[in-house]
Design an enzyme around this catalytic site. Structure first.
Site, mmCIF file in Angstrom:
data_model
loop_
_atom_site.group_PDB
_atom_site.id
_atom_site.type_symbol
_atom_site.label_atom_id
_atom_site.label_comp_id
_atom_site.label_asym_id
_atom_site.label_seq_id
_atom_site.Cartn_x
_atom_site.Cartn_y
_atom_site.Cartn_z
ATOM 1 N N CYS A 236 11.325 27.972 -64.459
ATOM 2 C CA CYS A 236 10.114 27.226 -63.410
ATOM 3 C C CYS A 236 9.097 27.230 -64.618
ATOM 4 C CB CYS A 236 9.954 28.136 -62.239
ATOM 5 S SG CYS A 236 8.633 27.449 -61.536
ATOM 6 N N MET B 172 7.096 19.547 -61.915
ATOM 7 C CA MET B 172 7.644 20.857 -62.349
ATOM 8 C C MET B 172 7.034 20.873 -63.639
ATOM 9 S SD MET B 172 9.915 18.799 -60.442
ATOM 10 C CE MET B 172 11.301 18.011 -61.384
#
Length: 397
Positions: A104, A319
């Site tokens: 992430c 993201m």
């Protein structure tokens, strides 16, 4: 009838970029959860509140979105020239699994800050920028976080604004070092060796049964397609996609086809257990439009428009790892991303997403006919939201 009592585990709830997650020091986890396996997965599912057939995460720390259903483990690194090891788990919302296949990028920002908060890194200066060298254990990559400190502590407040986050905070600069796949096979950055592939897809998904795609692995494996070829214009907000079950099923079918072509799965059924990677995104030339905050984005404000899906839903912003892929692809002439951005040579790109815009840079080189990316850079923010202990039933893991 006797019931097992709850146990409490030291934890910190943090925002990093446009994501939130529960952060743990490895040594603070129960003994059987300090190693990979079922116990750790079940613990993280219970912390987040998954699997939840109601899709609300009412009985856990999760927020029932891909951006808020995350757990992170940090520990002192044993690798040379690194400060901490960072391991990330994407917890599925309505099914019982944790995806460890990727990173992430947004929480990478918080990983640098948490390393200092948790005493895993001792700032060598009391005021200025502390450099935290992070080993991203999921993908085996180095991330360098440049974290501002004041009086020897992480500076969290500031005036840096990040679209998709309500309030300003202190700027943290992230460097993703050599973010492409390390595979020795030809075309590791582009798994097929092509800047653009033509995917064979059912005509029910795309008229004509053909779909152009740029398949790239930089930051995270991702499938880029042209918005126009799938009936969109690149200005869509979450409601336009996430409220349409047919559209979501179509994107998942296309993602599965792309994952097969990238060699990430060998059977379509495997996509069900690999929801975090690859991502799928669609790109378009800039046009004037309004984003989720109500702000107007002019065509001249951005180089291109990008909309990306994460864990089966359109992301509310972008993201961080996908931003790395966008920057990389934008810097390489011939990719669909580069074409959408005007087809010019560039080292940085500002793209539009559902919450606003984001600027990110990448350094690429071409050697012996093969492209590689040496570094990607972006700025994010992070802060602690709550710290103390998270409680879960003792028999849940």
């Amino acid at each position: 009838m006797a019931f097992t009592a709850q146990v409490r585990i030291p934890a910190t709830y943090m925002r990093g970029g446009t994501s939130k997650g529960v952060f743990f020091r490895l040594d603070d986890l129960p003994q059987r959860c300090q190693i990979p396996g079922e116990a750790r997965d079940r613990l993280f599912q219970r912390v987040i509140g998954s699997p939840d057939p109601y899709g609300k995460h009412t009985d856990g720390m999760g927020g029932a979105t891909s951006s808020t259903s995350k757990c992170v483990i940090l520990s002192k690194s044993t690798r040379p020239d690194h400060d901490v090891d960072y391991l990330y788990g994407q917890v599925a919302i309505d099914s019982a699994f944790v995806d460890w296949s990727g990173n992430c990028g947004n929480l990478s920002t918080a990983a640098g800050a948490f390393a200092i908060h948790a005493g895993l890194v001792d700032p060598v200066i009391r005021n200025g920028i502390c450099t935290v060298r992070i080993w991203q254990a999921n993908i085996g990559k180095t991330i360098i976080a440049h974290v501002p400190v004041t009086d020897g502590k992480v500076q969290e407040t500031g005036d840096f604004e990040l679209d998709g986050v309500t309030f300003p905070a202190a700027e943290i600069v992230l460097e993703f070092v050599d973010p492409a796949d390390d595979g020795e096979e030809s075309g590791a950055l582009f798994p097929t060796g092509n800047l653009v592939d033509e995917l064979e897809v059912p005509a029910s998904l795309v008229p004509g049964g053909k779909l152009k795609a740029t398949l790239i692995n930089s930051g995270i494996p991702i499938i880029f397609v042209n918005a126009a070829e799938i009936g969109y214009n690149g200005t869509e907000l979450q409601g336009a996609i996430n409220s349409d079950p047919h559209a979501l099923a179509r994107f998942e079918a296309l993602r599965t086809i792309g994952a097969m072509r990238m060699g990430l799965i060998s059977d379509p059924a495997e996509a069900l257990k690999r929801q975090h990677t690859p991502k799928i995104a669609f790109v378009a030339h800039p046009v004037e439009h309004t984003v989720s905050s109500g702000k107007m984005i002019r065509a001249q404000d951005v180089d291109l428009l990008v909309r990306a899906l994460s864990m089966g839903k359109l992301h509310h912003a972008m993201m961080g790892t996908a931003a790395v892929a966008i920057a990389t692809a934008a810097a390489i002439p011939g990719t669909l991303v580069n074409q959408a951005a005007g087809g010019v040579t560039r080292q940085s790109v500002r793209f539009g997403h559902p919450s606003g815009t984001l600027r990110v840079g990448a350094e690429v080189v071409q050697e012996n006919g093969q492209w590689n990316v040496t570094r990607a850079i972006m700025s994010r923010t992070a802060r602690v939201l709550m710290e103390g202990w998270v409680r879960v039933p003792g028999d849940s893991f």
